[in-house]
Design a protein around this motif. Structure first.
Motif, PDB file in Angstrom:
ATOM      1  N   THR A  70      -3.318 -11.282  -6.327  1.00  0.00           N
ATOM      2  CA  THR A  70      -2.963 -12.047  -5.119  1.00  0.00           C
ATOM      3  C   THR A  70      -1.998 -13.169  -5.496  1.00  0.00           C
ATOM      4  OG1 THR A  70      -5.173 -11.619  -4.300  1.00  0.00           O
ATOM      5  CG2 THR A  70      -3.949 -13.340  -3.169  1.00  0.00           C
ATOM      6  N   ALA A  71      -0.994 -13.377  -4.673  1.00  0.00           N
ATOM      7  CA  ALA A  71      -0.062 -14.483  -4.909  1.00  0.00           C
ATOM      8  C   ALA A  71      -0.079 -15.412  -3.699  1.00  0.00           C
ATOM      9  CB  ALA A  71       1.342 -13.956  -5.140  1.00  0.00           C
ATOM     10  N   GLN A  76       7.828  -5.551  -3.157  1.00  0.00           N
ATOM     11  CA  GLN A  76       7.000  -6.769  -3.199  1.00  0.00           C
ATOM     12  C   GLN A  76       7.747  -7.983  -3.778  1.00  0.00           C
ATOM     13  OE1 GLN A  76       5.287  -9.303  -5.405  1.00  0.00           O
ATOM     14  NE2 GLN A  76       4.073  -7.665  -6.295  1.00  0.00           N
ATOM     15  N   PRO A  77       8.477  -7.831  -4.898  1.00  0.00           N
ATOM     16  CA  PRO A  77       9.187  -9.022  -5.406  1.00  0.00           C
ATOM     17  C   PRO A  77      10.268  -9.517  -4.441  1.00  0.00           C
ATOM     18  CG  PRO A  77       9.011  -7.320  -7.103  1.00  0.00           C
ATOM     19  CD  PRO A  77       8.594  -6.676  -5.818  1.00  0.00           C
ATOM     20  N   GLN A  78      10.909  -8.574  -3.722  1.00  0.00           N
ATOM     21  CA  GLN A  78      11.979  -8.992  -2.805  1.00  0.00           C
ATOM     22  C   GLN A  78      11.398  -9.797  -1.639  1.00  0.00           C
ATOM     23  OE1 GLN A  78      11.381  -6.075  -4.206  1.00  0.00           O
ATOM     24  NE2 GLN A  78      13.111  -4.665  -4.136  1.00  0.00           N
ATOM     25  N   ILE A 115       0.473 -12.755  -0.736  1.00  0.00           N
ATOM     26  CA  ILE A 115       0.780 -11.346  -1.026  1.00  0.00           C
ATOM     27  C   ILE A 115      -0.422 -10.735  -1.715  1.00  0.00           C
ATOM     28  CG2 ILE A 115       2.295  -9.725  -2.214  1.00  0.00           C
ATOM     29  CD1 ILE A 115       4.448 -11.804  -2.352  1.00  0.00           C
ATOM     30  N   ASN A 116      -0.903  -9.607  -1.197  1.00  0.00           N
ATOM     31  CA  ASN A 116      -1.913  -8.827  -1.908  1.00  0.00           C
ATOM     32  C   ASN A 116      -1.240  -7.590  -2.474  1.00  0.00           C
ATOM     33  OD1 ASN A 116      -4.476 -10.158  -1.615  1.00  0.00           O
ATOM     34  ND2 ASN A 116      -4.159  -9.847   0.581  1.00  0.00           N
ATOM     35  N   SER A 122       0.857  -1.198   0.000  1.00  0.00           N
ATOM     36  CA  SER A 122       0.000   0.000   0.000  1.00  0.00           C
ATOM     37  C   SER A 122       0.884   1.236   0.000  1.00  0.00           C
ATOM     38  CB  SER A 122      -0.947  -0.016   1.195  1.00  0.00           C
ATOM     39  OG  SER A 122      -0.254  -0.262   2.373  1.00  0.00           O
ATOM     40  N   PRO A 123       0.286   2.392  -0.301  1.00  0.00           N
ATOM     41  CA  PRO A 123       1.095   3.609  -0.325  1.00  0.00           C
ATOM     42  C   PRO A 123       1.751   3.844   1.039  1.00  0.00           C
ATOM     43  CG  PRO A 123      -1.083   4.017  -1.264  1.00  0.00           C
ATOM     44  CD  PRO A 123      -1.116   2.646  -0.683  1.00  0.00           C
TER      45      PRO A 123
END
Ligand code: UD1
Length: 429
Positions: A350-351, A306-308, A322-323, A296-297
């Motif tokens: 979502t992951a 997020q990828p890390q 993860i959202n 989120s901001p």
């Protein structure tokens, strides 16, 4: 060019964090809004910055680089407000020149932004903001065109929290007549940094870092000497590099306050975090614990991390979700990670990630800047050799990435052809 690495070494030691790329891009645009000379320090030496500087040079800005991390700019001889070249089309933040030139000259034409392919990335809020300032802004023939006879302050409500639109409107409004209020503004550290930089040039901006920013337009801006804040995302990337390699890394020259969401997740995953004035030490553990995360901001967990964290979850004990709430196309790296043995899949935004005990080296493709960096982290944690292709994405935003990682004990190199890659394999085998 590729990164080639042999994974398995815990990263250990200190790493100096560079200036924030995303702050620097806004600050470079701000710098040409005066005819006086502006000196900017702690500039990261990365591809996106160098593209921005060459775009500025092309329109007549004098650009001197007394040092790799210092630039001296003078915008008194700008001869055109049309910015268009193949490089600027590939980056996102070229759009800051719309706000800057519109503010200074009341007219700007800038090639439509590119940048990482992580979602639709519209610019409607930027245009809405400029139009609220009584400009006429729109898209014509692949260019963002903005024109105003008079820029007048106004209320601008951002329907979505947008870093880019907040900074862009702030730039133009700094030289508008009267007061502008940006409501639902982005609160990211780089928004605050650009506001501080503009204030040091004589602007009158209050409230940056909160939901409402008030910009009282001034007649003119003057020269300044300004140092850019450290890069929150670069620091976070090295902190997760420590986590996934079971390492012990201290990131130096940072602002710990900017790192709170990242530290909190690292703690959830079992890392020990030791904070000092301008450093954070991350001590990892034999096996991370999985977690759930929602981007989120600011001050939430950054989408650019997020990828890390996704890589860390791939290696953690247990399962997690993860959202991704900001960009709709930011999970493609999971397919690359599955080539390394990860158990992860995405559905929409979502992951679902089930941690595995180990990843194994493979040839993978960087698909964007942050996902590319995350694949390097995966390679450093994996058994055996990993090659990451398309590293031009990573070079856009990380200064001396491989060199800084080697300083922490990573076995990683940039190779240009199969011969160099064979040499690396022979040496490390
Ligand atoms: C900036 C950062 C990027 C980071 C992102 C979110 C730069 C150069 N890039 O990108 O690294 O991932 O912030 O922290 O600083 N949106 C609209 N209309 C607009 C603008 C944005 O709908 O006119 C939406 C976007 O699609 C996205 C959300 O707003 O869903 C946030 O985007 P925004 O904060 O604008 O991202 P950028 O400024 O492009």
């Amino acid at each position: 060019m590729q990164y080639i690495m042999k994974g398995g070494n815990p990263l250990v030691g200190d790493v100096l964090i560079s200036g924030a790329k995303n702050a620097a891009l806004g600050i470079l645009a701000a710098a040409v809004m005066t005819d006086d000379t502006v000196i900017i320090d702690n500039l990261p030496d990365v591809q996106d910055i160098n593209v921005m500087l060459s775009a500025l040079e092309e329109i007549g800005v004098s650009v001197e680089r007394p040092d790799r991390h210092v630039v001296k700019l003078n915008g008194s001889n700008i001869h055109t407000v049309r910015v268009d070249n193949e490089y600027i089309r590939q980056m996102r933040a070229g759009y800051y020149l719309v706000g800057a030139l519109l503010g200074k000259y009341r007219h700007a034409e800038v090639a439509l932004p590119g940048g990482c392919n992580i979602g639709q990335r519209p610019i409607d809020l930027h245009l809405k903001g400029f139009n609220s300032l009584h400009a006429k802004a729109g898209i014509e023939h692949g260019m963002v065109v903005a024109d105003a006879t008079e820029l007048r302050g106004s209320h601008v409500y951002m329907d979505v929290v947008s870093v880019g639109a907040t900074i862009n409107v702030m730039l133009a409004a700094a030289l508008a007549h009267g007061d502008t209020f940006i409501e639902n503004a982005a609160r990211e550290p780089h928004v605050v940094d650009v506001a501080n930089m503009l204030n040091s040039m004589g602007a009158n901006i209050r409230g940056a870092g909160t939901e409402t920013i008030r910009i009282r337009g001034v007649e003119r801006l003057h020269g300044t000497d300004y140092s850019i804040i450290p890069d929150q995302i670069e620091a976070g990337t090295f902190m997760f590099a420590a986590a996934v390699t079971r390492g012990d890394v201290t990131v130096k020259n940072i602002i710990p306050k900017h790192m709170e969401a990242i530290c909190s997740k690292l703690k959830d995953m079992g890392c020990e975090i030791v904070e000092d004035d301008d450093t954070i030490r991350v001590v990892s553990r034999p096996r991370l614990i999985s977690c759930n995360v929602r981007t989120s901001p600011y001050p939430g967990f950054p989408t650019d991390m997020q990828p890390q964290i996704g890589v860390a979850m791939c290696l953690a004990e247990g399962s997690g979700i993860i959202n991704e709430s900001i960009f709709e196309n930011r999970f493609k790296y999971l397919d690359e990670l599955t080539k390394m043995g990860a158990d992860a899949k995405a559905k929409g935004m979502t992951a679902f990630i089930r941690g595995v005990e180990r990843l194994t080296g493979a040839e993978v493709n960087a698909l964007d800047l942050r996902a590319g960096a995350a694949l390097v982290l995966a390679g450093l944690a994996a058994d055996g050799i990993t090659t990451v292709n398309n590293i031009h994405y990573i070079l856009r935003g990380y200064e001396n990435f491989d060199e800084k990682l080697r300083g922490l004990g990573a076995v990683i190199e940039i190779v240009k052809d199969p011969k160099e890659s064979r040499k690396f394999r022979l040496r490390v085998s």
